[in-house]
Design a protein around this motif. Structure first.
Motif, PDB file in Angstrom:
ATOM      1  N   LYS A  24      -8.259  -2.076 -11.563  1.00 27.68           N
ATOM      2  CA  LYS A  24      -6.793  -2.996 -12.053  1.00 27.68           C
ATOM      3  C   LYS A  24      -6.706  -4.727 -10.581  1.00 27.68           C
ATOM      4  N   ASP A  25      -6.569  -3.880  -9.578  1.00 27.15           N
ATOM      5  CA  ASP A  25      -6.063  -4.293  -8.782  1.00 27.15           C
ATOM      6  C   ASP A  25      -6.599  -5.885  -8.794  1.00 27.15           C
ATOM      7  N   ALA A  26      -8.359  -5.853  -8.635  1.00 27.82           N
ATOM      8  CA  ALA A  26      -8.936  -7.028  -9.218  1.00 27.82           C
ATOM      9  C   ALA A  26      -8.527  -7.918  -9.525  1.00 27.82           C
ATOM     10  N   LEU A  27      -8.782  -7.514 -10.906  1.00 29.19           N
ATOM     11  CA  LEU A  27      -8.482  -8.345 -11.967  1.00 29.19           C
ATOM     12  C   LEU A  27      -7.273  -8.922 -12.573  1.00 29.19           C
ATOM     13  N   THR A  28      -5.786  -7.858 -12.237  1.00 30.94           N
ATOM     14  CA  THR A  28      -4.720  -8.401 -12.766  1.00 30.94           C
ATOM     15  C   THR A  28      -4.176  -9.090 -11.327  1.00 30.94           C
ATOM     16  N   GLY A  29      -4.853  -9.548 -10.360  1.00 35.49           N
ATOM     17  CA  GLY A  29      -3.770 -10.705  -9.257  1.00 35.49           C
ATOM     18  C   GLY A  29      -3.270  -9.647  -8.328  1.00 35.49           C
ATOM     19  N   GLU A  30      -2.852  -8.352  -8.398  1.00 36.64           N
ATOM     20  CA  GLU A  30      -2.073  -7.907  -7.998  1.00 36.64           C
ATOM     21  C   GLU A  30      -2.588  -7.225  -6.509  1.00 36.64           C
ATOM     22  N   ARG A  31      -1.397  -7.574  -5.742  1.00 35.84           N
ATOM     23  CA  ARG A  31      -2.396  -7.551  -4.339  1.00 35.84           C
ATOM     24  C   ARG A  31      -1.267  -6.212  -3.405  1.00 35.84           C
ATOM     25  N   PRO A  32      -1.556  -5.052  -3.077  1.00 41.19           N
ATOM     26  CA  PRO A  32      -1.404  -3.928  -2.453  1.00 41.19           C
ATOM     27  C   PRO A  32      -0.769  -4.401  -0.991  1.00 41.19           C
ATOM     28  N   GLU A  33       0.117  -3.315  -1.439  1.00 37.37           N
ATOM     29  CA  GLU A  33       1.827  -4.092   0.111  1.00 37.37           C
ATOM     30  C   GLU A  33       1.026  -3.356   1.607  1.00 37.37           C
ATOM     31  N   GLY A  34       1.430  -4.463   2.387  1.00 36.91           N
ATOM     32  CA  GLY A  34       0.732  -4.228   3.686  1.00 36.91           C
ATOM     33  C   GLY A  34       1.328  -3.258   3.758  1.00 36.91           C
ATOM     34  N   VAL A  35       0.515  -2.519   4.885  1.00 35.49           N
ATOM     35  CA  VAL A  35       0.875  -1.155   6.074  1.00 35.49           C
ATOM     36  C   VAL A  35       1.892  -1.473   6.898  1.00 35.49           C
ATOM     37  N   ASN A  36       2.898  -1.304   7.827  1.00 33.44           N
ATOM     38  CA  ASN A  36       3.793  -0.709   8.231  1.00 33.44           C
ATOM     39  C   ASN A  36       3.162  -0.634   9.346  1.00 33.44           C
ATOM     40  N   LEU A  37       2.663  -0.506  10.480  1.00 36.24           N
ATOM     41  CA  LEU A  37       2.591   0.911  11.721  1.00 36.24           C
ATOM     42  C   LEU A  37       3.005   1.142  11.831  1.00 36.24           C
ATOM     43  N   ALA A  38       4.710   0.095  12.302  1.00 38.31           N
ATOM     44  CA  ALA A  38       5.607   0.785  13.089  1.00 38.31           C
ATOM     45  C   ALA A  38       6.685   1.909  12.065  1.00 38.31           C
ATOM     46  N   ALA A  39       6.482   1.686  11.094  1.00 36.02           N
ATOM     47  CA  ALA A  39       7.198   2.496   9.743  1.00 36.02           C
ATOM     48  C   ALA A  39       6.450   4.086   9.701  1.00 36.02           C
ATOM     49  N   ALA A  40       5.041   3.011   8.920  1.00 40.10           N
ATOM     50  CA  ALA A  40       4.175   4.176   8.880  1.00 40.10           C
ATOM     51  C   ALA A  40       4.186   5.919  10.177  1.00 40.10           C
ATOM     52  N   ILE A  41       4.512   5.359  11.599  1.00 35.78           N
ATOM     53  CA  ILE A  41       4.271   6.152  12.603  1.00 35.78           C
ATOM     54  C   ILE A  41       5.433   6.935  12.068  1.00 35.78           C
ATOM     55  N   GLN A  42       6.598   5.688  12.260  1.00 38.34           N
ATOM     56  CA  GLN A  42       8.611   6.990  12.584  1.00 38.34           C
ATOM     57  C   GLN A  42       7.725   7.523  11.247  1.00 38.34           C
ATOM     58  N   GLU A  43       7.524   7.286   9.828  1.00 39.64           N
ATOM     59  CA  GLU A  43       7.686   8.469   8.982  1.00 39.64           C
ATOM     60  C   GLU A  43       6.675   9.396   9.732  1.00 39.64           C
ATOM     61  N   ARG A  44       5.287   9.988  10.278  1.00 46.25           N
ATOM     62  CA  ARG A  44       4.664  10.558  10.350  1.00 46.25           C
ATOM     63  C   ARG A  44       5.457  11.218  11.716  1.00 46.25           C
ATOM     64  N   PHE A  45       6.210  11.024  12.166  1.00 43.45           N
ATOM     65  CA  PHE A  45       6.953  11.649  13.314  1.00 43.45           C
ATOM     66  C   PHE A  45       8.663  12.221  12.534  1.00 43.45           C
ATOM     67  N   ARG A  46       8.738  12.098  11.939  1.00 44.37           N
ATOM     68  CA  ARG A  46      10.206  12.019  11.703  1.00 44.37           C
ATOM     69  C   ARG A  46      10.565  12.694  11.275  1.00 44.37           C
ATOM     70  N   PRO A  47       9.907  14.481  10.748  1.00 41.96           N
ATOM     71  CA  PRO A  47       9.636  16.547  10.405  1.00 41.96           C
ATOM     72  C   PRO A  47       9.907  16.213  12.182  1.00 41.96           C
ATOM     73  N   LEU A  48       9.275  15.924  13.279  1.00 47.14           N
ATOM     74  CA  LEU A  48       9.764  15.793  14.823  1.00 47.14           C
ATOM     75  C   LEU A  48      11.524  15.659  15.277  1.00 47.14           C
ATOM     76  N   ARG A  49      11.754  15.350  14.547  1.00 49.04           N
ATOM     77  CA  ARG A  49      13.395  14.869  14.556  1.00 49.04           C
ATOM     78  C   ARG A  49      12.920  14.259  16.239  1.00 49.04           C
ATOM     79  N   GLY A  50      12.466  13.295  16.592  1.00 46.68           N
ATOM     80  CA  GLY A  50      12.539  12.929  17.761  1.00 46.68           C
ATOM     81  C   GLY A  50      11.593  13.416  19.086  1.00 46.68           C
ATOM     82  N   VAL A  51      10.995  12.543  19.946  1.00 45.28           N
ATOM     83  CA  VAL A  51       9.990  13.018  20.874  1.00 45.28           C
ATOM     84  C   VAL A  51      10.547  12.667  22.635  1.00 45.28           C
ATOM     85  N   ARG A  52      11.081  13.093  23.509  1.00 47.41           N
ATOM     86  CA  ARG A  52      11.383  12.957  25.078  1.00 47.41           C
ATOM     87  C   ARG A  52      10.868  12.519  25.338  1.00 47.41           C
TER      88      ARG A  52
END
Length: 82
Positions: free
Chosen positions: A37-65
């Motif tokens: 579907k992606d190849a034939l409709t020309g849709e491109r998946p969104e790029g991954v924002n590494l910083a946002a992915a890391i923040q989302e991953r560690f959000r449950p820890l409520r920050g790390v000092r």
């Protein structure tokens, strides 16, 4: 819906599809549909924002000092004997 059978598929391609599907928690069939579907409709998946992915991953820890190590004076490089 139509069906499609793919014959003579390289084993390495099948393994890559299986791994890619597992990473996305999909079946191999569902992953193949998404790829086509992606190849034939020309849709491109969104790029991954590494910083946002890391923040989302560690959000449950409520920050790390982290303590910043104290820095000392810069050492002189060793003298080379010639």
């Amino acid at each position: 819906m139509a069906s499609l059978t793919i014959r003579n598929l390289d084993e390495s391609i099948k393994n890559r599809l299986r791994i890619r599907a597992a990473h996305r928690r999909r079946s191999m069939e569902e992953e193949a549909r998404h790829i086509l579907k992606d190849a034939l409709t020309g849709e491109r998946p969104e790029g991954v924002n590494l910083a946002a992915a890391i923040q989302e991953r560690f959000r449950p820890l409520r920050g790390v000092r982290l303590e910043v190590a104290q820095r000392g004076p810069v050492r002189q490089p060793p003298k080379i004997k010639r």
